[in-house]
Every structure is written in structure tokens, then in C-alpha cells.
Design a protein around this motif. Structure first.
Motif, PDB file in Angstrom:
ATOM      1  N   HIS A 118      15.431  -6.149   5.514  1.00 34.97           N
ATOM      2  CA  HIS A 118      16.556  -5.037   5.445  1.00 34.97           C
ATOM      3  C   HIS A 118      16.037  -4.047   4.804  1.00 34.97           C
ATOM      4  O   HIS A 118      16.833  -2.763   4.451  1.00 34.97           O
ATOM      5  CB  HIS A 118      17.835  -5.574   4.536  1.00 34.97           C
ATOM      6  CG  HIS A 118      17.240  -6.272   3.352  1.00 34.97           C
ATOM      7  ND1 HIS A 118      16.934  -5.561   1.927  1.00 34.97           N
ATOM      8  CD2 HIS A 118      17.028  -7.451   3.148  1.00 34.97           C
ATOM      9  CE1 HIS A 118      16.557  -6.312   1.079  1.00 34.97           C
ATOM     10  NE2 HIS A 118      16.199  -7.667   1.745  1.00 34.97           N
ATOM     11  N   LEU A 119      14.665  -3.693   4.353  1.00 29.62           N
ATOM     12  CA  LEU A 119      13.975  -2.789   3.608  1.00 29.62           C
ATOM     13  C   LEU A 119      13.900  -1.640   4.565  1.00 29.62           C
ATOM     14  O   LEU A 119      13.603  -1.668   5.595  1.00 29.62           O
ATOM     15  CB  LEU A 119      12.799  -3.253   2.942  1.00 29.62           C
ATOM     16  CG  LEU A 119      12.948  -4.377   1.834  1.00 29.62           C
ATOM     17  CD1 LEU A 119      11.489  -4.719   1.432  1.00 29.62           C
ATOM     18  CD2 LEU A 119      13.719  -3.632   0.610  1.00 29.62           C
ATOM     19  N   PRO A 120      13.893  -0.343   3.958  1.00 27.70           N
ATOM     20  CA  PRO A 120      13.557   0.816   4.806  1.00 27.70           C
ATOM     21  C   PRO A 120      12.048   0.750   5.314  1.00 27.70           C
ATOM     22  O   PRO A 120      11.085   0.374   4.266  1.00 27.70           O
ATOM     23  CB  PRO A 120      13.895   2.159   3.995  1.00 27.70           C
ATOM     24  CG  PRO A 120      14.163   1.583   2.605  1.00 27.70           C
ATOM     25  CD  PRO A 120      14.225   0.173   2.572  1.00 27.70           C
ATOM     26  N   VAL A 121      11.584   1.278   6.506  1.00 27.56           N
ATOM     27  CA  VAL A 121      10.232   1.283   6.912  1.00 27.56           C
ATOM     28  C   VAL A 121       9.821   2.839   7.081  1.00 27.56           C
ATOM     29  O   VAL A 121      10.413   3.477   8.064  1.00 27.56           O
ATOM     30  CB  VAL A 121      10.097   0.628   8.208  1.00 27.56           C
ATOM     31  CG1 VAL A 121       8.590   0.482   8.658  1.00 27.56           C
ATOM     32  CG2 VAL A 121      10.561  -0.838   8.067  1.00 27.56           C
ATOM     33  N   VAL A 122       8.656   3.066   6.379  1.00 27.75           N
ATOM     34  CA  VAL A 122       8.245   4.527   6.942  1.00 27.75           C
ATOM     35  C   VAL A 122       6.906   4.395   7.657  1.00 27.75           C
ATOM     36  O   VAL A 122       6.392   3.403   7.504  1.00 27.75           O
ATOM     37  CB  VAL A 122       8.089   5.487   5.598  1.00 27.75           C
ATOM     38  CG1 VAL A 122       9.497   5.600   5.068  1.00 27.75           C
ATOM     39  CG2 VAL A 122       7.004   5.183   4.559  1.00 27.75           C
ATOM     40  N   VAL A 123       6.546   5.435   8.225  1.00 26.78           N
ATOM     41  CA  VAL A 123       5.206   5.523   8.847  1.00 26.78           C
ATOM     42  C   VAL A 123       4.474   6.618   8.528  1.00 26.78           C
ATOM     43  O   VAL A 123       4.868   7.750   8.027  1.00 26.78           O
ATOM     44  CB  VAL A 123       5.465   5.593  10.346  1.00 26.78           C
ATOM     45  CG1 VAL A 123       3.991   5.735  11.164  1.00 26.78           C
ATOM     46  CG2 VAL A 123       6.299   4.446  10.912  1.00 26.78           C
ATOM     47  N   ASP A 124       2.818   6.628   8.307  1.00 18.79           N
ATOM     48  CA  ASP A 124       2.332   7.375   7.858  1.00 18.79           C
ATOM     49  C   ASP A 124       1.178   7.745   9.051  1.00 18.79           C
ATOM     50  O   ASP A 124       0.187   7.009   9.026  1.00 18.79           O
ATOM     51  CB  ASP A 124       1.330   6.864   6.542  1.00 18.79           C
ATOM     52  CG  ASP A 124       0.094   7.994   6.164  1.00 18.79           C
ATOM     53  OD1 ASP A 124      -0.296   8.759   6.638  1.00 18.79           O
ATOM     54  OD2 ASP A 124      -0.284   7.753   4.937  1.00 18.79           O
ATOM     55  N   PRO A 125       1.641   8.967   9.692  1.00 18.22           N
ATOM     56  CA  PRO A 125       0.473   8.774  11.019  1.00 18.22           C
ATOM     57  C   PRO A 125      -0.639   9.458  10.561  1.00 18.22           C
ATOM     58  O   PRO A 125      -1.659   9.595  11.369  1.00 18.22           O
ATOM     59  CB  PRO A 125       1.474   9.788  11.604  1.00 18.22           C
ATOM     60  CG  PRO A 125       2.286  10.487  10.806  1.00 18.22           C
ATOM     61  CD  PRO A 125       2.699   9.650   9.760  1.00 18.22           C
ATOM     62  N   SER A 126      -0.647  10.216   9.247  1.00 19.05           N
ATOM     63  CA  SER A 126      -1.979  10.935   8.981  1.00 19.05           C
ATOM     64  C   SER A 126      -3.117   9.791   8.683  1.00 19.05           C
ATOM     65  O   SER A 126      -4.388  10.199   9.124  1.00 19.05           O
ATOM     66  CB  SER A 126      -1.672  11.724   7.698  1.00 19.05           C
ATOM     67  OG  SER A 126      -0.621  12.457   8.004  1.00 19.05           O
ATOM     68  N   HIS A 127      -2.755   8.908   7.992  1.00 16.15           N
ATOM     69  CA  HIS A 127      -3.867   7.941   7.629  1.00 16.15           C
ATOM     70  C   HIS A 127      -4.180   7.166   8.664  1.00 16.15           C
ATOM     71  O   HIS A 127      -5.307   6.658   9.083  1.00 16.15           O
ATOM     72  CB  HIS A 127      -3.738   6.909   6.518  1.00 16.15           C
ATOM     73  CG  HIS A 127      -3.971   7.753   5.127  1.00 16.15           C
ATOM     74  ND1 HIS A 127      -2.923   8.511   4.527  1.00 16.15           N
ATOM     75  CD2 HIS A 127      -4.841   7.869   4.439  1.00 16.15           C
ATOM     76  CE1 HIS A 127      -3.176   9.129   3.320  1.00 16.15           C
ATOM     77  NE2 HIS A 127      -4.819   8.498   3.434  1.00 16.15           N
ATOM     78  N   ALA A 128      -3.244   6.658   9.716  1.00 20.83           N
ATOM     79  CA  ALA A 128      -3.362   6.096  10.814  1.00 20.83           C
ATOM     80  C   ALA A 128      -4.190   6.512  11.797  1.00 20.83           C
ATOM     81  O   ALA A 128      -5.279   5.652  12.307  1.00 20.83           O
ATOM     82  CB  ALA A 128      -1.911   5.890  11.575  1.00 20.83           C
ATOM     83  N   THR A 129      -4.251   7.905  11.873  1.00 12.39           N
ATOM     84  CA  THR A 129      -4.868   8.332  13.037  1.00 12.39           C
ATOM     85  C   THR A 129      -6.208   9.046  12.453  1.00 12.39           C
ATOM     86  O   THR A 129      -7.339   9.224  13.002  1.00 12.39           O
ATOM     87  CB  THR A 129      -4.233   9.538  13.942  1.00 12.39           C
ATOM     88  OG1 THR A 129      -3.788  10.390  13.152  1.00 12.39           O
ATOM     89  CG2 THR A 129      -3.003   8.865  14.706  1.00 12.39           C
ATOM     90  N   GLY A 130      -6.020   9.972  11.197  1.00 10.86           N
ATOM     91  CA  GLY A 130      -7.217  10.509  10.623  1.00 10.86           C
ATOM     92  C   GLY A 130      -7.542  11.819  11.310  1.00 10.86           C
ATOM     93  O   GLY A 130      -8.650  12.131  11.272  1.00 10.86           O
ATOM     94  N   ILE A 131      -6.765  12.306  12.346  1.00 11.68           N
ATOM     95  CA  ILE A 131      -7.022  13.315  13.112  1.00 11.68           C
ATOM     96  C   ILE A 131      -5.815  14.255  13.036  1.00 11.68           C
ATOM     97  O   ILE A 131      -4.609  13.913  13.645  1.00 11.68           O
ATOM     98  CB  ILE A 131      -7.344  12.974  14.466  1.00 11.68           C
ATOM     99  CG1 ILE A 131      -8.746  12.077  14.458  1.00 11.68           C
ATOM    100  CG2 ILE A 131      -7.568  14.312  15.221  1.00 11.68           C
ATOM    101  CD1 ILE A 131      -9.003  11.599  16.022  1.00 11.68           C
ATOM    102  N   ALA A 132      -5.726  15.387  12.606  1.00 14.95           N
ATOM    103  CA  ALA A 132      -4.597  16.030  12.486  1.00 14.95           C
ATOM    104  C   ALA A 132      -3.713  16.421  13.898  1.00 14.95           C
ATOM    105  O   ALA A 132      -2.601  16.266  14.044  1.00 14.95           O
ATOM    106  CB  ALA A 132      -4.881  17.564  12.038  1.00 14.95           C
TER     107      ALA A 132
END
Lengths: 333, 333, 333, 333
Positions: free
Chosen positions: A262-276
């Protein structure tokens, strides 16, 4: 064990029942779904007589759960958790964009970025003060001075601040910080998790580099079992053999975590890809599969950033992305 | 080596130039971008005098390329490739949904599913006739009878058909098939790739279970270097330690493949997740990060499917998903 | 289903029994262990009456097996399989070192290496004639000429030859080859496996880049279920995120494959590490954990090799290693 | 920068030179190889004039090193490091077997195991007092009482003790412990590493679940750069998709770590495989590829162990394995 009570249960009878359970050293986690109270029982429930409980007039149904995670489990808590961070909400339709530089580098830098992301519509400000770096010779962050600058930026912009804690010993420095981030490398630093469980601060818990969803949820369970229910889960890419990207963003984690917890889920696309330039498409994909928020790195001068120079957006790129985020959010609602 | 010619180049001079290159055993790949012809040179270009070529009056610029992939490379072919499958286009804004059962099981089944996906707006029909199965004791497909049934479904619905080829020896059976699919396990079956390169059939090339993007592109290069330019790339999940899902859908492959190559990129969320209820969110995420199409499994009676029972959508679920796909496509355009 | 018969079973009764089973479309795989015949039953054994079979006077015990692999399963065939390659044996204490260049490059090269590895004590000669290469522009092998040279080297040295087959269409060219190798990329090329199952040639089956042990065994099952029992398994490293090495040699596969299956297991430390100076320690480790043989790349002039230059040993290094192999073999016996 | 001095360098001149370097804020790490002093320079060496240094009469050669790890680097310290743990040495031919239970469970248990492993020839005793567990509901160890029992076992057997530290706050409890173990999950808990760098205790640093060798060495660098040179590296298996085993033991890490670093390398086959009967073959393989020691779990009653029941050897199995370890060690020397 999960006990669903009848609608409109008598509160006195309920108190008697939970008191009886607690007298048997059973922890009781009460939540509500569709106007019905749901009790999640934690502890040695083997000895409880299921039939006896099912027979009580306040009980609608009883289910034995063998799953190893309890507090984080959606079955224990059917409704989405909403976490309130100084008035900014996240979860159950409350969408939250956390933006800011990888590291706090100077007053000028953090103020400039804070104003820019605020103007673009971000809900919280991120910035690393204590930086976990693979090499001891790399920039380790401004530490307490970094936190001081973040708080100054909050005073000016009103944005709650998110920053990473690496050590229990630093906890006093984080007293005024709004959200404490646990980094991927510390996801299974269990002593840190227990210490954070004893605060009431919202915790942004990042998935470890090679950790399963079950392990991420068990780490959240460490925090919740210690008493702090304010946990936000974060998918930030896992380590694989895939080339070109720094990590492999495992977006299917978003709907699966929503199913399991039931917890909220956020995504960090910056660290995931490493490419702006990969951040915008992966941001939109994250929104489309239902994340509750994003953590995006924004820097006033990315090429001169002291850490993660390649993955940070300029304020202009971030502002353009915010527009697109809103359009996709509307499309998937 | 990449040679960009001036706008409005004289065709006679161009023919003389390419003839001269070919006389030196250099392959010449001509494409056009913004009204300018671009020549991609393949072969031993070391011996060519760059300065001499740069001096020609039809040449605007010359670039030496050390990248190992050539035909697939966007630098050789700056514009998106559009592939035409019996009037259905894919690439450069032409979006294509391929839907149908994992395996063709019977005439009744494939006809029923074909009608349903057509009605819901699918552009092509998929169905496995030759099935690669981990166990020799599992259902191996209806083979030539399966292809016959697919072609019958095409006659009735008008949908071009996509089906997997596992062996060069079977090529004659695929003569009337519209798109030949190469499965993940055969992505580096180089003899099969070369044989498919000698046809002019559109090829749907799936990424292998543990293959990098570079390897996927090199396998496409095998097909293109053999003469067939009609290659569609497909991301279908990679093998990791992630739990709960069958594979880890690597969606960042979509924007990265678009950057590296001019070929269209589709996503198969059914094989990637292995769980029907995860297909809708991952489909929308795929659309949001810019895929050119989708391959989605739909079965008239999923629980009784002879293969991949858990991951196939019902026709109703597929129809609902098509609506949402269109909304997200509009949002990200 | 596995049926262990009594010692000294009457052969006429046994023939009657197996005939009865076959009349019910049950395949019967007969092996022997400690002087007792063991029948492995393949097919739809659900309909067989276990109690009735257990009651037969020639039957000692009956076990239902739910495992998905049958022919390869040690439970079906308790004793180690020994494979005879033109007089050279492998398995059950017969240790076999296969050595030679990555690719056959010229008559001079293969003859020189063949003589050297023979002198150093190798038991078979390897050399690639058909080369699976990631890039279509890399050296693809001498093909039929490569096989001709290998056979010439066999005539002179007496060493049986091992070389890779990539396509069913090439099978006639391999008629005189002693051991047919299936490369990692073709481990799940099921049509190739079935075709090889119809020969009686020993097959050296390499584990795929990201395949599990179960999948490796299922691929061996494809060959065996088609009638060819001469399968040698080969661990050659899997793809991970580990740095410095080309692949991660998964040596625990050796004892685990021995537990699960009766087939011989060899290790290829050359492809696993990709670095010549890592080959000796990983060779000795392979011997110490019980492999039945090794496949080691040896080249007369490694820096000038047309493929895999960095991982090939010189003849002198190989000779020194053979000495050490023998010492460790004695130590672990 | 690495400076090799001439043989028999004048100590006064050397002191002058190192004093001059330190006056420029350059750290100097002195080691010796073949009777020649080698200086490893750490810090901002960009400003140093290489030609000037090369011209000094005490200098034989100067090499600029761009590698990111310094203190751990074999180029800085060509000879093997030998670590002395209360008289027990490890490294450079000194082989060390650390054995004992996963967790310390009771006085009777640890005493019984300690006596047994001592009798079998083990050199140190291991036992977990603080246990990192994925679930907060699993046994978390006897904590300070566990350490007390370990020290009691040391008093009786004379075996130095190895146990895991999870938190800086616990450091005072480890004052009398001989070797402090950093577990896989804490390999990048940089604050813990820095704190351990300020002690002079030998540290057994385990490779993280998905960490590269470079990251392992950088974590050792954190400890060494803080002043503690007593680091032992430990390979304990990495997370992959391989089935049957808990982790994939990456044995090629042993020779590669020896090439990159001068630190001793031990292997933990118990955690790597998670299966007791796989421990002996993987132990022998570890010895054969040159490890400096082993960490092996031994329990007096494995099926009743409170953690990792499946992977612990009985004292009898351990004693038999010790015999085989010695035979293989002799074979590979």
C-alpha cells in the motif's frame, strides 16, 4: 493473520478484542477499507484459534497469511497509504515530483536550482549533503553545511527537502529535514533502518543495486516494524549486463509494488539511466505505468557538477518535462 | 565512412561517384535526410583518400565512422525507417499493434481471436505455429497447419500475419507469411539471420534473453548486410535476478535504440512480464517512452491456452487497452 | 516413472514387460546400476497402475518422478555415462583434455598446434571451422576447408577432432568429425538439437550465456529424446556484471550437474575468462571440483590469432599446465 | 605516482625526500620489493615535476598511475601483504581456515564447535553475534552475549575469533575481537568502512551481492585510506539468474584480485552455494586457484541451526574436508 471486521463495528467491542490480542503479545495493525476495519496481526499467531475468532460477532472473515512481509503488505492495509510531507501529499492520486541537484555544492547553486524547480512546478527539493561515493577520493558532499543550505532553500521556496542519510550518528543533523533518503547501497543496512523506524520522519527507501522487490519490501518492513509507517519506495534501476545505460530501470516494479504493498512508489530516472537525454522518455514511461512520484536531478550547470554531471537536466529541460508529465498523467488517469 | 552530398546533387555525377566506389569493392548505402543524399560506405574504406573525396564538388562533408554497426546505424541513415507490411506501416509515427495468441491452437481459436483483435483496432495478427519450448515434451506448435490457419485468418480479416521461424529448412512454408519473427533464443543463430537477409520479408527480431543492445543491433546488421533492410527490433525483457516477473522489461532500450539506429522498435510486454495484469501498465509505459509498436498476446480462453496461459489478455481486456494506448499516444506526440 | 528391477531379472520376462509398456506408447530407457536394471519411462505414465507394476515379481521398486528432465536425469540412470570417442573415453574417471586453436586458420597452424598439444598429452583436438561471430564483418571461419584441415591433423596425430556446427544444412560436412560442438548461442536452437539427436555422434553441448542448469539439461534432453545418448555438457561462463573477465565461470555447476545428471561435464576456462593468464588457475579449480574434462584454447602465435587472441595459451604454457592438471587430478581422486 | 628507489638507498636522503613530499600534502606509502623501496604517492600529484624526481640520485624510476585505487594496488605494493592475527598469519603462502557456526547460539554450541574445528586443524573461529537478516522477524543474533561466548571459546581453544560488525555504534563491544567482518550488505556502508579504517583491527571485507571487483577494492581503499592496512578480501558468491545455488561463486575473482592487489583473498563457499554438500568441491576449487584462506560454516547440529541450516557442515565433514584441503594445497604449491 488478517481479520476483516463487520461494517460499523462497535468500538468498545473492538477495543476489548484488540486488548485481548495484545495481552497475548500479538501486535495489531488497524486499517480501514471501504468503511470496514481490517486488523493485521503480527507476532506468533500460530497459537490463536481461528475458528473461535471467526465466531465473534464483530468479525466478518479471518485469513491466515504466510507471507513474510506484514506491515507493508496490501492485504494488511488494502487502501493506498498517503504520506503527508509538510502539506505536500504523496500516494493514492497525490503525485509528487522531487527535483534538485545530485549534490548541494554552494548557496548560489542550491538557491538557483530551488527557485527554478519551484517555478517549474516541483513539489519537493532534493540535494545530496552526505554523498556515498565508490571512491574515498571523490567529493563526499558538504555535509552539515549542505543541510543548512537546503533548509535555507526551503525557507525561501517553501519546498520540503529530501536528502540522504548514511549513518545513524548523523541523525541529529537531520532534525529539520522533511524526508530522509536511504540510498541504494544502504538498503540492507538494517541498523540504520531500525534507527529510522524510531523516528516519525518520512523515509524515501531506494531499491538496492541487485535487490529483489521482496527484499525492498522487507527493508521497508524493518522501518515499519520499528514504528514508522511513513515509507516511500523508490525504483532507481538495477545492475545488469545491459550496455549503454548505467543501470536497467525495472519499471514493472511499479505496478508490482502497488499490487504487493500500500506504500507509495516513486521512480528515479536520473540514476537509472545516468544520461540526461534518456530522463524525459523514462520519466513519461514511469508516469504511464502508475508511479506516485518522481525524483529527478536538475542542476544549474550540469557540465560543471561535482557529481553525476552527465545525468542532470538543466532547469529549462526540467520545466519542459514537467509540462509533458502533466499531459501523460491526465492521459492515464 | 559517411558522405553527405550537397542538396540537389546532380544524379549523373552521383552515379559516376558510386560506380567508382563500387569498382573499389566498397558497398554504398544511399539514404536521404532533409533533401540531402547520405552515402554509407561499407567495406575496406581505409584505402580511400578522405581529402580527395571531401574536395569533390558534389560532397558536402565526410566522416570516418569506427562504429562496428553500419547498415543499422542512424549515422548512416539519419531518417527513421518506415517498413510497409502489405499496406500497414511501422516507424516514424506509424504505430502498429500486433496482437494474437501465443500459439495457433485450432481454426476456431485463431479465427475468433483474429476477429476480436481486428475489431479492437489491432494492425497485425500474431500466432505461433512453430514454438520454441524449453522442454521437448511440451506442445511444439501446429507447424505448417498453424501457418495455413493464420493465412486463413488473414483472408477473412485482412490483417497481415506475424509468426516465428525457427529453422532455415522451414523457409518455404513461410512464403505467404507477412512478417517473419526471430525469437529471443535465435537472436544469434547467425545462419538463420543470413538466410533471412536473402529474403525481402520484414523481419521482427527479438532481443535475446541476455543480449546487449549492441548485440541486438549486430544481429540486425547480419540481416541487413545480407541485403534485407526490413528489420523491426523488439524488446521483450531480459533475464535478471528480479523476482515476481518472468523477465525484466528494459524499457530504456526503446529511446536508446532510436538514438543508435533508424529501425523501428516494438515492445512485447506479454513475454516481458509473463503476467496478464501487468501487461496494461507496461504497454502504456512502452508507448510513453516512444515505441513504434507493440506485440501483445490475446487468447479467447487464456486459462486453457496450450502455452503461456498466464500472460494472455482476453479480447475484452485487449479492447480496453487499445483505447488507453490511443490516449497515451496522443499525450506523448 | 522409474522402475528398478530385481537383480538377475529374467530377460524373457523383461522383454515381455517392456513390450507391454511400449504397446501403451510408453518409451522405455534401460540402464544398469550395481547389476540391477533400471527402467526410465517416458511418455504419459499417468494412466499406468503403480500398484500393479509394483506387484510384478521382476520389479523391486517403482518411483513416480515429476521432474521435467528424464533421459538426462541421474535418477533414471544412476551410473555415470562414459562416452567413447574413437577410443578416447570421457566420464566416470576417464579424464579428457580437448585442446587447440579458437579457429582453424591454415594448414601450417593447425598441424603445428595439433602436434604440440598431442605431445603435451591432450586427448582431442579442437578448432573452429564455422565461427559464430557477433559481427558479420568479422572472420567467419574457413568452413569446409577448416574441417578438411582438422581431419588431416587427426590423420597425422591420431587425436579425435571437436568442432562447432552452426546449422543443420552443414551436417553432411561433419560426417567424419568425431565430436560436434553446439555453441553457447545455439544452446536453445531446438531444431539443431533435434537434428543432432538423430545422429549418433557425440555432442559437446555448451551452456548458453544466460541459461540456467535446468535449461542446459533440457537442451541435452532434446538431443537424448531424439535418440542420441552421447551428450557431453560444458560450462563456459555466464554473463554477469562482473568486471575484468569476459564471463563469470560458474564452477559450482560442475558438482551440481553431476548430482542432477549422469552425463560427463567439461569446463572451458578459455572462453569463461577471455584472458590467457587466468586460464591456468581456473583450469586447476575446475579439476579440483571434479570436472570430467577441459576444453582449452592453444595457438602457435596467440597475438596474431584471427579470433580470441587474448585468451589462447602458447604450446609451452599448455604443456606446463598439463603437468599441473595431472598433479591436481591425483590430489582429488 | 609510483617511485622505485635504488637498492641500498641512503636512509637520510630518503627521509629528506619523503619529508619534502609530505610538505606538499602528498601522502607517501612506503613498501619494499626485492630489497628496493617503492613509494606510492597519494594526493594531488599533478603538480609534481616528474623529470625533476627522476633526476634524483636515489630514484631508479617514476611511473604515473591513473588507476583509481592506490593503497590496495599491487603496483604500489608489489609484495603480498601478510596479516598477523594474534600469531596466525594470512597471505603470501600463509594459509588460514576460518571455521565455525553461522550464528553463536549458546555456550554449549560454540564451545563444542570451537573444540571440533580446532581439533580438525582450523586456524580461526567464526560465529555471528550480530546477524544481518532480510526479515526483521528472523533471529537477529545473541549480540553482546554472542561476543562474550566467542571470547570464552577463544580462551579455551586459543583460536582467534572473527565476527561481523553491522554498526559503528557497536564498535566498543568488538574491542577484544580479533578480526572484524564486514558483511556483503555493508560492503558500501562507507561510514562504517571509514570508522574501521581508524582502528588497527584486521578487517575481513566481503564482496557485495552485485559488486564488481573494482568496487570491492575501492571499499578496501576506504579502510586503508583511513589508516588501517589490515584488510582481507573475501569472495562469497554474487547474485545471478543461476538456479539451484543461492549465489554464483565467482572463483576467477581469486587470481584477478591477486593480480590487482597485494591483499590476501579468502573464499566463503558456504554462503556462495548455500548447500552443505556443495561446500567440499567448491572449497577444493578455491584452494586450487590460489586463495589464501577459507571461511567455512560448521555446526554441531546443522538441521537445528537458527540460521543457514542447509549450508553448515558437521564437525566430521569439516575434519574430512581439512584433510583434502591440505592435499590440494600441496598439489598446487
Amino acid at each position: 493473520m488478517i481479520i476483516t471486521l463487520i461494517k460499523g463495528v462497535d468500538t468498545q467491542k473492538l477495543a476489548l478484542f484488540t486488548g485481548w490480542l495484545e495481552s497475548k503479545s500479538i501486535g495489531v495493525h488497524v486499517s480501514e477499507s471501504n468503511g470496514q476495519a481490517v486488523l493485521g496481526l503480527i507476532g506468533d499467531t500460530e497459537a490463536l484459534d481461528t475458528e473461535l475468532i471467526r465466531g465473534l460477532d464483530i468479525v466478518e472473515s479471518v485469513t491466515r497469511v504466510s507471507e513474510t512481509f506484514k506491515c507493508v503488505n496490501r492485504r494488511f492495509h488494502p487502501d493506498d497509504t498517503v504520506i503527508d510531507v509538510g502539506g505536500v501529499k504523496i500516494g493514492h492520486g497525490h503525485f509528487c515530483v522531487i527535483a534538485g541537484p545530485c549534490s548541494v555544492e554552494s548557496e548560489e547553486q542550491i538557491m538557483s536550482v530551488a527557485r527554478a524547480v519551484k517555478a517549474a512546478g516541483a513539489h519537493m527539493l532534493r540535494g545530496g549533503a552526505f554523498k556515498p561515493r565508490t571512491s574515498p577520493y571523490d567529493f563526499q558532499g558538504l555535509k552539515d553545511e549542505g543541510i543548512r543550505l537546503l533548509l535555507k532553500a526551503r525557507r525561501e521556496t517553501g519546498l520540503p527537502v529530501v536528502t540522504e542519510i548514511m549513518s545513524i550518528a548523523d541523525l541529529p543533523l537531520f532534525e529539520d529535514v522533511d524526508v530522509l533518503q536511504v540510498g541504494a547501497r544502504n538498503m540492507q543496512n538494517f541498523d540504520l533502518l531500525k534507527a529510522l523506524g524510531q523516528t516519525r520522519k518520512p523515509i524515501l527507501l531506494k531499491r538496492g543495486l541487485a535487490n529483489t522487490l521482496k527484499e525492498l519490501l522487507m527493508s521497508a518492513e524493518y522501518i515499519m516494524a520499528s514504528g514508522n509507517e511513513n515509507v516511500i519506495l523508490c525504483e532507481r534501476g538495477i545492475r545488469t549486463y545491459s550496455d549503454y545505460m548505467r543501470n536497467t530501470l525495472d519499471l514493472s516494479a511499479v505496478p508490482m509494488l502497488h499490487e504487493l504493498s500500500h506504500l507509495p512508489v516513486v521512480v528515479d530516472p536520473s540514476h537509472a539511466t545516468g544520461i540526461a537525454r534518456m530522463v524525459p522518455p523514462m520519466t513519461l514511461a514511469s508516469v504511464a505505468c502508475g508511479c506516485d512520484g518522481l525524483e529527478i536531478e536538475v542542476h544549474n550547470d550540469p557540465p560543471r557538477a561535482l557529481s553525476d554531471a552527465k545525468q542532470q537536466l538543466t532547469p529549462e529541460e526540467f520545466a519542459a518535462l514537467m509540462q509533458r508529465i502533466n499531459v501523460v498523467r491526465e492521459a492515464v488517469q
